[in-house]
Design an enzyme around this catalytic site. Structure first.
Site, PDB file in Angstrom:
ATOM      1  CG  ASP A  43       4.937  -6.197  -0.310  1.00 18.14           C
ATOM      2  OD1 ASP A  43       4.897  -6.316  -1.548  1.00 18.14           O
ATOM      3  OD2 ASP A  43       5.430  -5.204   0.265  1.00 18.14           O
ATOM      4  CB  SER A  48       7.013  -1.557  11.449  1.00 21.21           C
ATOM      5  OG  SER A  48       6.341  -1.596  10.216  1.00 21.21           O
TER       6      SER A  48
END
Length: 259
Positions: free
Chosen positions: A48, A164
């Site tokens: 990514d 996150s």
């Protein structure tokens, strides 16, 4: 896809990982080396993070990007396979994304600007917590946010740092941005907000000299900022491609229902 439909010409790029470089050479040997300016689609081999690098490098050419996973994280990537690649790319679904514009005012008075495909984040630079005033569309929404930082994420970036930090996952076609605190201390229960993609967000750093803060648009960092403004650049469109039946939207749903 009909037999008469021409197959796309492909330009291959790879991350620094030896496996990705080897796979890139294998694909070039099979399908040929096409210069970027002559290609219909960029095929990016990596994770990514490399997809993000490729999209940034592609801001001028704005070619569609089809990623194949040769990294540690591949949420934005397709599975790697050498066979039938032009046909896969021709049948892939296309998703349009728009970056964020960051304008950051340093304590020296200089203004620095950058584009973010994932997120614009503000982070404390020292052991001292950051204190931020948060304004949305010229209206102060938080007079003082005490935290490690705060970020504004695009739908494409909502599965990265934003996730996150316990921010929401946003479908790529949703006209929304995530405003997410990082380790908020006060107000302790504030978990962030979902904003319209038209929102203009301004952060003012309180006690900037005592509590220095940096601002980052993806990998472009400005240190010792006193104010940061963030808005979407709807005039810039980038295209990511996903295998038919394995769209980003399907992955978002799978992530949200994962155990």
């Amino acid at each position: 896809m009909t037999q008469s439909t021409p197959l796309p010409s492909l330009h291959f790029v790879a991350s620094d990982r030896p496996e990705a470089r080897e796979a890139c050479k294998e694909l070039q040997d099979r399908y040929g080396i096409v210069p970027l300016e002559q290609a219909d689609v960029i095929v990016a081999l990596g994770g990514d993070g490399f997809m993000l690098e490729t999209l940034h490098a592609n801001l001028r050419a704005r070619k569609p990007v089809y990623g194949m996973n040769w990294g540690s994280v591949g949420f934005l990537m397709n599975d790697y396979a050498i066979e039938g690649l032009p046909e896969r790319v021709a049948e892939a679904d296309r998703t349009i994304i728009h970056p964020l514009q960051m304008d950051a005012w340093a304590q020296t008075g200089e203004v620095h600007s950058g584009l973010a495909i994932n997120e614009v984040s503000l982070l404390r630079q020292t052991r001292q917590t950051a204190k931020l005033r948060v304004t949305v569309n010229d209206r102060v929404r938080l007079e003082e946010l005490t935290c490690d930082g705060c970020l504004v994420a695009t739908p494409a970036g909502s599965t990265a740092y934003n996730l996150s930090a316990h921010g929401p996952i946003i479908p790529l076609d949703a006209p929304s941005l995530a405003l997410t605190p990082i380790s908020a201390f006060r107000p302790r229960r504030w978990r962030g907000a979902l904003l319209s993609h038209t929102a203009r967000v301004r952060f003012e750093v309180l006690e900037a000299e005592k509590r220095p803060v940096s601002a980052t648009a993806d990998n472009f960092e400005v240190r010792n900022v006193k104010a940061v403004e963030v808005r979407e650049r709807r005039d810039i469109s980038l295209v990511m491609m996903f295998d038919a039946g394995r769209t980003y939207e399907e992955r978002v749903l799978a992530e949200q229902f994962a155990g």
